[in-house]
Design a protein around this motif. Structure first.
Motif, PDB file in Angstrom:
ATOM      1  N   LEU A  40       0.964  -1.145  -0.124  1.00  0.00           N
ATOM      2  CA  LEU A  40       0.587  -0.435   0.466  1.00  0.00           C
ATOM      3  C   LEU A  40       0.632   1.177   0.315  1.00  0.00           C
ATOM      4  O   LEU A  40       0.792   2.038  -0.784  1.00  0.00           O
ATOM      5  CB  LEU A  40      -0.722   0.065   1.275  1.00  0.00           C
ATOM      6  CG  LEU A  40      -1.559   1.282   1.189  1.00  0.00           C
ATOM      7  CD1 LEU A  40      -2.603   2.009   0.630  1.00  0.00           C
ATOM      8  CD2 LEU A  40      -1.765   1.117   2.538  1.00  0.00           C
ATOM      9  N   GLN A  41       2.181   0.957   1.746  1.00  0.00           N
ATOM     10  CA  GLN A  41       3.021   2.399   0.737  1.00  0.00           C
ATOM     11  C   GLN A  41       3.046   3.077  -0.697  1.00  0.00           C
ATOM     12  O   GLN A  41       3.319   4.015  -1.220  1.00  0.00           O
ATOM     13  CB  GLN A  41       3.739   2.155   2.325  1.00  0.00           C
ATOM     14  CG  GLN A  41       4.451   3.719   2.217  1.00  0.00           C
ATOM     15  CD  GLN A  41       5.433   3.607   2.908  1.00  0.00           C
ATOM     16  OE1 GLN A  41       5.744   2.586   3.511  1.00  0.00           O
ATOM     17  NE2 GLN A  41       5.593   4.001   3.981  1.00  0.00           N
ATOM     18  N   ARG A  42       3.802   1.379  -0.834  1.00  0.00           N
ATOM     19  CA  ARG A  42       4.279   2.041  -2.424  1.00  0.00           C
ATOM     20  C   ARG A  42       3.500   2.397  -2.814  1.00  0.00           C
ATOM     21  O   ARG A  42       3.580   3.323  -4.363  1.00  0.00           O
ATOM     22  CB  ARG A  42       5.392   0.699  -2.678  1.00  0.00           C
ATOM     23  CG  ARG A  42       6.311   0.374  -1.939  1.00  0.00           C
ATOM     24  CD  ARG A  42       7.162  -0.966  -2.560  1.00  0.00           C
ATOM     25  NE  ARG A  42       5.953  -1.944  -3.482  1.00  0.00           N
ATOM     26  CZ  ARG A  42       6.289  -3.182  -2.098  1.00  0.00           C
ATOM     27  NH1 ARG A  42       6.634  -3.169  -0.589  1.00  0.00           N
ATOM     28  NH2 ARG A  42       5.375  -4.487  -2.615  1.00  0.00           N
ATOM     29  N   PHE A  43       2.367   1.611  -3.264  1.00  0.00           N
ATOM     30  CA  PHE A  43       1.256   2.661  -4.292  1.00  0.00           C
ATOM     31  C   PHE A  43       0.863   3.658  -4.076  1.00  0.00           C
ATOM     32  O   PHE A  43       1.034   4.279  -4.796  1.00  0.00           O
ATOM     33  CB  PHE A  43      -0.146   1.258  -4.081  1.00  0.00           C
ATOM     34  CG  PHE A  43      -1.496   1.869  -4.644  1.00  0.00           C
ATOM     35  CD1 PHE A  43      -1.047   1.881  -6.032  1.00  0.00           C
ATOM     36  CD2 PHE A  43      -1.755   2.575  -4.349  1.00  0.00           C
ATOM     37  CE1 PHE A  43      -2.677   2.376  -6.528  1.00  0.00           C
ATOM     38  CE2 PHE A  43      -3.439   2.942  -4.542  1.00  0.00           C
ATOM     39  CZ  PHE A  43      -3.349   2.764  -6.012  1.00  0.00           C
ATOM     40  N   LEU A  44       0.738   4.078  -3.237  1.00  0.00           N
ATOM     41  CA  LEU A  44       0.333   5.979  -2.655  1.00  0.00           C
ATOM     42  C   LEU A  44       1.424   5.974  -2.996  1.00  0.00           C
ATOM     43  O   LEU A  44       1.389   7.501  -3.948  1.00  0.00           O
ATOM     44  CB  LEU A  44       0.016   5.330  -1.015  1.00  0.00           C
ATOM     45  CG  LEU A  44      -1.125   5.204  -0.824  1.00  0.00           C
ATOM     46  CD1 LEU A  44      -1.589   5.395   0.727  1.00  0.00           C
ATOM     47  CD2 LEU A  44      -2.210   5.732  -1.191  1.00  0.00           C
ATOM     48  N   ASP A  45       2.735   5.696  -2.748  1.00  0.00           N
ATOM     49  CA  ASP A  45       3.661   7.125  -3.048  1.00  0.00           C
ATOM     50  C   ASP A  45       4.005   7.143  -4.875  1.00  0.00           C
ATOM     51  O   ASP A  45       4.454   8.120  -5.603  1.00  0.00           O
ATOM     52  CB  ASP A  45       5.036   6.589  -2.271  1.00  0.00           C
ATOM     53  CG  ASP A  45       5.306   6.438  -0.599  1.00  0.00           C
ATOM     54  OD1 ASP A  45       4.081   7.522  -0.086  1.00  0.00           O
ATOM     55  OD2 ASP A  45       5.974   6.273  -0.029  1.00  0.00           O
TER      56      ASP A  45
END
Length: 323
Positions: free
Chosen positions: A31-36
């Motif tokens: 999720l964090q990679r996707f958002l960034d």
């Protein structure tokens, strides 16, 4: 109002790494990679993991300065995060986003968020912020309760249905079952040897307390509990009211079980054994403090407790289609 790709602002991800059989930690990193990578967070995102019960409440309580707090896990972590946000001043309180990877995911259902148990965060790129109600829990006896939930966003219940919800936590550690199957497995135990009534007095919106020999009573902001049981099918989390459902009196087990099973599709509401209602405040007096009581699946201990709607207290992110 549509949220553009940068409108999540500075985002804090609070994840329960134990959710979904321990797969939630990896999901949080994705999720964090996707958002960034998508540019959804104008100022980037921060990921923190819970380490103990009620830790998510502490982390959310310390989230002042973030624009959005994303709760990744099941209904338990959503409850904890929402409770922490409610401890912050209303002005500037971060918005709540729910990324469900739990087994029940009832609040995600209410908000129209994809909840298949696997990470699906694409809707965050085009979402709508909306105010929703929160239920406040007041423990009115002298017991105090330390880490007990003081708010709920979906469900509060007393009696057999609460015993079933709490029983799923024990079964989750000993069986591979999830979702509806887990809830039904717990119900077999409760409707078996643990089938009983719970004498109580109940007051709705300040009316004279009424004695009820409860089998169960649910006080709902959203329509479902127990992984999709539509106990209050008409419940709206933004109408300033609780929807209630209760069954009381000398109801034989053989009559109660079919009504309970019909609640999966919301088809129980016409039964003469069930009473539906609406209220802004519900107060309970019990014969002891050992009754099964749950709020969003979390244990509550009290012999005198009240729940009250706090209208429009939280701003949540919803998929545009659901809004």
């Amino acid at each position: 109002m549509k949220t553009d790709r940068a409108a999540l602002g500075r985002a804090l991800i609070i994840a329960n790494p134990a959710a979904h059989s321990g797969e939630a930690g990896a999901a949080a990193e994705r999720l964090q990679r996707f958002l960034d990578c998508s540019g959804a967070c104008a100022a980037g995102s921060r990921l923190v993991y819970t380490e103990r019960p009620r830790h998510a409440t502490e982390l959310a309580r310390a989230s002042a300065g973030f624009d959005t707090v994303l709760a990744l896990g099941g209904d338990g972590v959503v409850n904890e995060v929402a409770s922490g946000l409610m401890d912050l001043p209303g002005q500037g309180r971060p918005r709540l986003g729910v990324v469900p990877v739990g087994s029940g995911n009832d609040y995600a259902r209410t908000l129209g968020i994809p909840h298949g148990g696997k990470l699906d965060a694409g809707w965050l790129l085009s979402c709508t912020p909306e105010p929703v109600d929160v239920g406040r829990i007041e423990l009115l006896d002298d017991g105090g309760q330390g880490g007990a939930p003081r708010y709920f966003v979906e469900t509060f219940s007393v009696g057999l249905d609460a015993a079933i919800a709490l029983g799923t936590q024990e079964l989750r550690e000993s069986t591979p079952l999830t979702g509806t199957a887990l809830y039904l497995a717990s119900s077999l135990s409760v409707f078996g040897m643990r089938y009983r009534r719970y004498p109580a007095r109940v007051s709705m919106d300040g009316a004279e307390p009424e004695a009820r020999d409860l089998l169960l009573m649910a006080v709902q902001l959203g329509p479902t509990y127990g992984s999709g049981f539509r106990i209050c099918p008409e419940a709206d989390p933004a109408d300033g009211l609780f929807d209630t459902c209760y069954a009381a009196g000398r109801i034989p087990r053989a009559a109660a079980v079919p009504v309970f099973l019909r609640a999966k599709g919301g088809h129980h509401t016409g039964s003469r054994l069930v009473t539906m209602g609406r209220a802004r405040r519900v107060e309970f007096w019990f014969d002891g403090d050992d009754y099964p009581i749950q709020a969003d699946g979390e244990l509550v201990r009290s012999s005198h407790v009240a729940v009250e709607v706090v209208p429009g207290a939280l701003t949540v992110l919803r998929p545009r289609a659901a809004s």
